[in-house]
Write a protein that holds these residues in place. Sequence first.
Motif, PDB file in Angstrom:
ATOM      1  N   PHE A  11     -19.283  12.961  20.451  1.00 30.13           N
ATOM      2  CA  PHE A  11     -17.968  13.154  21.035  1.00 30.13           C
ATOM      3  C   PHE A  11     -18.084  14.009  22.280  1.00 30.13           C
ATOM      4  CE2 PHE A  11     -18.233  16.931  18.363  1.00 30.13           C
ATOM      5  CZ  PHE A  11     -17.644  17.927  19.143  1.00 30.13           C
ATOM      6  N   GLU A  12     -17.069  13.868  23.121  1.00 33.62           N
ATOM      7  CA  GLU A  12     -16.954  14.676  24.322  1.00 33.62           C
ATOM      8  C   GLU A  12     -15.470  14.965  24.528  1.00 33.62           C
ATOM      9  OE1 GLU A  12     -18.265  14.474  29.006  1.00 33.62           O
ATOM     10  OE2 GLU A  12     -19.242  13.176  27.529  1.00 33.62           O
ATOM     11  N   ALA A  13     -15.159  16.217  24.835  1.00 32.99           N
ATOM     12  CA  ALA A  13     -13.777  16.632  25.063  1.00 32.99           C
ATOM     13  C   ALA A  13     -13.703  17.407  26.365  1.00 32.99           C
ATOM     14  CB  ALA A  13     -13.288  17.501  23.903  1.00 32.99           C
ATOM     15  N   VAL A  35     -16.534  23.947  20.678  1.00 36.79           N
ATOM     16  CA  VAL A  35     -17.484  23.052  21.337  1.00 36.79           C
ATOM     17  C   VAL A  35     -16.743  21.911  22.033  1.00 36.79           C
ATOM     18  CG1 VAL A  35     -19.373  23.620  19.779  1.00 36.79           C
ATOM     19  CG2 VAL A  35     -17.854  21.725  19.207  1.00 36.79           C
ATOM     20  N   SER A  36     -17.323  21.419  23.117  1.00 41.42           N
ATOM     21  CA  SER A  36     -16.694  20.315  23.831  1.00 41.42           C
ATOM     22  C   SER A  36     -17.548  19.047  23.835  1.00 41.42           C
ATOM     23  CB  SER A  36     -16.379  20.714  25.278  1.00 41.42           C
ATOM     24  OG  SER A  36     -17.559  21.081  25.946  1.00 41.42           O
ATOM     25  N   LYS A  37     -18.774  19.139  23.330  1.00 46.54           N
ATOM     26  CA  LYS A  37     -19.645  17.969  23.308  1.00 46.54           C
ATOM     27  C   LYS A  37     -20.713  18.167  22.244  1.00 46.54           C
ATOM     28  CE  LYS A  37     -22.551  15.211  26.378  1.00 46.54           C
ATOM     29  NZ  LYS A  37     -23.071  15.081  27.757  1.00 46.54           N
ATOM     30  N   ARG A  38     -20.875  17.188  21.400  1.00 45.33           N
ATOM     31  CA  ARG A  38     -21.912  17.238  20.376  1.00 45.33           C
ATOM     32  C   ARG A  38     -22.286  15.815  19.995  1.00 45.33           C
ATOM     33  NH1 ARG A  38     -22.394  21.633  21.845  1.00 45.33           N
ATOM     34  NH2 ARG A  38     -22.440  23.559  20.669  1.00 45.33           N
ATOM     35  N   ALA A  39     -23.454  15.688  19.380  1.00 44.09           N
ATOM     36  CA  ALA A  39     -23.931  14.413  18.856  1.00 44.09           C
ATOM     37  C   ALA A  39     -24.832  14.706  17.672  1.00 44.09           C
ATOM     38  CB  ALA A  39     -24.692  13.633  19.925  1.00 44.09           C
ATOM     39  N   TYR A  89     -15.609  10.368   3.946  1.00 48.63           N
ATOM     40  CA  TYR A  89     -16.044  11.382   4.913  1.00 48.63           C
ATOM     41  C   TYR A  89     -15.061  11.418   6.073  1.00 48.63           C
ATOM     42  CZ  TYR A  89     -20.491  11.718   2.477  1.00 48.63           C
ATOM     43  OH  TYR A  89     -21.450  11.929   1.522  1.00 48.63           O
ATOM     44  N   CYS A  90     -14.830  12.621   6.601  1.00 45.17           N
ATOM     45  CA  CYS A  90     -13.898  12.797   7.716  1.00 45.17           C
ATOM     46  C   CYS A  90     -14.562  13.555   8.859  1.00 45.17           C
ATOM     47  CB  CYS A  90     -12.671  13.582   7.275  1.00 45.17           C
ATOM     48  SG  CYS A  90     -11.660  12.725   6.051  1.00 45.17           S
ATOM     49  N   TRP A  91     -14.352  13.069  10.071  1.00 49.38           N
ATOM     50  CA  TRP A  91     -14.707  13.770  11.302  1.00 49.38           C
ATOM     51  C   TRP A  91     -13.406  14.373  11.802  1.00 49.38           C
ATOM     52  CZ3 TRP A  91     -17.540  10.024   9.314  1.00 49.38           C
ATOM     53  CH2 TRP A  91     -18.919  10.010   9.527  1.00 49.38           C
ATOM     54  N   MET A  92     -13.384  15.691  12.066  1.00 51.76           N
ATOM     55  CA  MET A  92     -12.143  16.378  12.392  1.00 51.76           C
ATOM     56  C   MET A  92     -12.325  17.303  13.590  1.00 51.76           C
ATOM     57  SD  MET A  92      -9.871  18.651   9.801  1.00 51.76           S
ATOM     58  CE  MET A  92      -8.377  19.449  10.305  1.00 51.76           C
ATOM     59  N   LYS A 109     -13.013  11.946  23.371  1.00 53.92           N
ATOM     60  CA  LYS A 109     -13.623  10.623  23.280  1.00 53.92           C
ATOM     61  C   LYS A 109     -14.664  10.705  22.178  1.00 53.92           C
ATOM     62  CE  LYS A 109     -13.028   9.703  28.158  1.00 53.92           C
ATOM     63  NZ  LYS A 109     -13.722   9.485  29.453  1.00 53.92           N
ATOM     64  N   LEU A 110     -14.579   9.799  21.204  1.00 55.31           N
ATOM     65  CA  LEU A 110     -15.507   9.832  20.078  1.00 55.31           C
ATOM     66  C   LEU A 110     -16.122   8.478  19.843  1.00 55.31           C
ATOM     67  CD1 LEU A 110     -14.206   8.798  16.982  1.00 55.31           C
ATOM     68  CD2 LEU A 110     -12.502  10.322  17.954  1.00 55.31           C
TER      69      LEU A 110
END
Length: 125
Positions: free
Chosen positions: A61-63, A88-92, A103-106, A118-119
């Motif tokens: 994701f990127e924010a 955080v604004s970006k992770r992978a 499972y949930c991504w939140m 954007k995910l």
Amino acid sequence: MQMKNTFVAMALAVAGTVSGAVQEIRWNDAGLHAQALDVAPGKFAEVCGPLKAGEQVTWSFEADGPMNFNIHYHEGDKVSYPARENGVSKRAGELKVELDHGYCWMWSNKGTQPVRLKLELRHKR
């Protein structure tokens, strides 16, 4: 199938700015779920779906602003977090599913302005 129906019932159709909603993960034929959305100040965005042991999900994701992020699942009253970071604004990463669960991504926006998110989730069986 019952777990999937539970998430379908929980899913809310959301357009524009998200003000706290759970959405169903919708895999396309290539095993991809991708979306972009705006998360309102003080609100959250969450995408959830059932996964089985042995499956893998590569995620990113990127924010355009800091977000509190986690991947979680529920076992009764207990919540387990395979991933969790604040501000955080970006992770992978990659989730290797060890237990059959939903499972949930939140993402939570603790700021005072909307955050564009954007995910992308890629499902591997």
